[in-house]
Enzyme design. Sequence first.
Site, PDB file in Angstrom:
ATOM      1  N   VAL A 397       8.285   8.002  -2.401  1.00 45.49           N
ATOM      2  CA  VAL A 397       7.209   8.843  -1.888  1.00 45.49           C
ATOM      3  C   VAL A 397       7.536   9.384  -0.503  1.00 45.49           C
ATOM      4  CG1 VAL A 397       4.823   8.751  -1.045  1.00 45.49           C
ATOM      5  CG2 VAL A 397       5.401   7.796  -3.288  1.00 45.49           C
ATOM      6  N   ASP A 398       8.083   8.549   0.376  1.00 43.46           N
ATOM      7  CA  ASP A 398       8.335   8.960   1.756  1.00 43.46           C
ATOM      8  C   ASP A 398       9.339  10.106   1.814  1.00 43.46           C
ATOM      9  OD1 ASP A 398       7.725   8.768   4.417  1.00 43.46           O
ATOM     10  OD2 ASP A 398       8.965   7.022   4.821  1.00 43.46           O
ATOM     11  N   ASP A 399      10.473   9.939   1.136  1.00 36.43           N
ATOM     12  CA  ASP A 399      11.468  11.009   1.122  1.00 36.43           C
ATOM     13  C   ASP A 399      10.903  12.277   0.502  1.00 36.43           C
ATOM     14  OD1 ASP A 399      14.450  10.286   1.922  1.00 36.43           O
ATOM     15  OD2 ASP A 399      13.541   8.480   1.118  1.00 36.43           O
ATOM     16  N   ARG A 473       2.111   9.956   5.601  1.00 37.05           N
ATOM     17  CA  ARG A 473       3.103  11.000   5.318  1.00 37.05           C
ATOM     18  C   ARG A 473       2.592  11.963   4.250  1.00 37.05           C
ATOM     19  NH1 ARG A 473       6.517  10.588   8.722  1.00 37.05           N
ATOM     20  NH2 ARG A 473       7.629   8.745   8.010  1.00 37.05           N
TER      21      ARG A 473
END
Length: 698
Positions: A397-399, A473
Site C-alpha cells: 500500500v505504501d509504495d 499516506r
Amino acid sequence: MKRRNQAESVTQREVPRLTFAEVRFDENLQEVIQRAADYLLSLQAPEGYWVGELEADTTLESDYIFFLFVLGILDNRRCVKLANYIRRRQLPDGGWNIYAGGPSELNATVKAYVALKLAGDSPAAPHMARARCQIHELGGVEATNSYTRLYLALGNVLPWSYVPAIPPELILIPSWFFLNIYSMSSWTRAIVVPLMLVYARKPHWDLPANAGVQELFKDATGRIPAFEWDRKIVSWRNFFLVLDRLFKLHEKLPWKPLRKRALRKAKQWLLEHLERTEGLGAIYPAMVNSVFALRALGYSSDDPVTLREIGHLAQFEIEDGDTLRMQPCVSPVWDTAVTMFSLQEAGLPPDHPALVKAATWLLDRQILGGGDWQVTNPDVDPGGWAFEFRNDFYPDVDDTAFVLMALQRVAYPDPARMEQALRRGTAWVLSMQNRDGGWGAFDRDNDSTFLTRVPFADHNAMIDPSTGDLTARVLEYLGRSKWPASDPRIQRAVRFLQKDQNPEGPWYGRWGVNYIYGTSGALRALETLGLEKNAECQRAVQWLRAVQNSDGGFGESCGSYDDPELKARGQSTPSQTAWALIGLLAAGEITEPAVKQSVSYLLDQQRDNGAWSETAFTGTGFPRVFYLKYHLYRDVFPLYALARYKNMQDGASAFETMRFSPDEFPPRNGNGNGHGNGNGNGNGNGSGKKHQGFRKAG
C-alpha cells in the site's frame, strides 16, 4: 524558468518591503533547493529510476558468512572483507548494536562472534574476549531469540530442542481457519514457510570444532531454559507453548500421516513464490531461508534453482575498499517515487525528461498479476507496486500510494496509459482498506494479535495491522485527488487516525522513526483533506513545537520504540527535521518561529554538492528488532520540505494532477472499500482536469 504565482495580477495590494536579511534568506533558500534538485537529478539511473543504499546492522554480514560457509562457497576474499566490516562496527563495550548510536544487542553480538570465529578470529583475541564478556552481560546465548537459535542448530552447535517447532503441517490449515499461514504477515510467511521445510528435515552443516558457542552460555551448565509460561493459566501464550510441546512430541513419532502431503505443499508454495520475483519476498532473511530449504530438499549448491537464488542475494553485496556489506533488500520503486515527488515540489516541469523517464520505468513495474494479498482480498484486479525491482507476489500500500502521487503530476506523452495505470492503482489501494478504516502494508485485515504470542514471534512483526503512517499516506493521495472529506471511506480512515493518535498529540510511526515520522504523515494527510484546523491537528502541531531541539532541528532515536519516554528525543537529523517541518507547514503558519528555525537548520546543514549528511537510522523494518538507514532520505525529504515552504511562502497555487471522482470507485461489500470494474479501464470519464502548477524552482 518562468515563475508563476496567482497573486501576480493583484497589483493594488501593498507588498511589504523585505529587509536585507530576508532577501538573503530567500536567495539562500532558492540556491539550496536548486543544488539539492541538481544533486538528485545527477543520481538518476539511465533506465530512469533512483535507488539509494539501504543500510542495516551487522547481523546481515554475520549471517552471510554463515550462509556462504554452509554452501561451501565462503571464498577468502569475501570472508576477509565481511569480517573487516563486522570488526569495525564493534562497540567499545565489546558488543554490536542494531542501529547507529544504539546499545549493544545480544543477538547481533552472538552472530558477530560466531561469524568472526568462522573467519578465523581466535577466541583469545582481545576484541573477541570483549565480545564474550558483553554476551554474558546481556544474558548469554540462552537468552537469544528463536532465529539465532535456529541458525546455531543448523550449524550443529545447539540441539534442535532449543528451537521453536515450525512443523510443515501448518501449511495444510485452510485459509478460513483462524490460524493459518495467511493470518501471518507477508514477511513472516516468506520467512517461515522455508523454515517449515528446514525444520522437517533438520539438516545440519557442522561448523568447525573451534566455532562452537559453549563459552557464550552465561549458565555454566550450557543449558537453555524452556520458554517461560504466562502467569495466567488461560492465555494465548500458554496455548502456543502447549502446541509447541505437542509438535515436538509429534516430531519424535515414527509415523506422521500428514508429513508427506505437507512437505509437497510447502515445496510447491516455495517454488511458486520463487517465480516472478528476485528472491523469495525479495528480502534477505526469506531469501537466505529459501536457499537453506532448497538444500534441505536435496538441491545442490550448483543446481540452477539454487544458483539463481544465490545470485539474487549476491546483488545485495556492496564492496567498499577492504570491506563488504550487505543490504537487506533494495528500494528502487520507493526511492523513485519519493524522489520524483520532491523534484516536482521543487519546480521540475511536469514534462521534464527525467520525470517522464522515471514515470515510464514505474509504469513498467505496475504489478498486474496475482499475489498473496488476494487470499483475503479476492475479486479485485491487481494494480499495485512493490518496493523492489521485482517482487510480484507482494505489492504494498505504501509504495503504491506514493507512486500514484508521483505519477499523477507527470505530463506523460501517453495519457491513456497513465490514466489506466492510475485508475487500477487507485482501485487496488481502496480495496485494501481494513475493516477498522485504516490500511496495513501487504494484506487486508491482517490483525490477529494472538499470533504475537507464538514462540517464534520474537521478531516482533507477526501481523500487518492498520497503522497511522500508512493510513495517512492513502489519505494524502485521496486528498490530493480532491476527494471530499465526506466520502465514507475517508471518514472511516480519519476516525482510525483519531483513535490512533497518542494523547500527547503525536502519531506512532511504524515504518519510520518514529513519532516524528508518524505525526508528519498524519498532519500532511489531514491538511490535504482540509482538516488541518481540527483539534487533533492542533494538538499534534503543539507537540512538534514542544519537542524541537535548540539548534532548530528535530531528532528521534530508534530507542523510542523501546521506551516511549524517548519519543522525539535525539540529535537533530536532516530527514527527521524535514518530516517535522512538513508537519508544521500543514498547520499553515509558515511565519511561526518553529518553522523558520527548522528551515534555517536545513539550510545550514546542506553540503556544497547539494546533499545532506546523516548517520542515524531513521527507517524501521521491525520495531525493536530491525532498523534501516535509507541513504536517500537525508536528501529527498529536506528538498521536499524546503520547496514546500517556499511554495507556501510565495502563495503558489495547486499542482496540476490527474485525478478521478470517488463515484468511479463505488464501495463494495458494504464496508466502504472500492474496486475497479474488472478490466482496468474504469467506468468514469477520467477527465484529468488540469490546474495551475506551483512556482518553479530555478
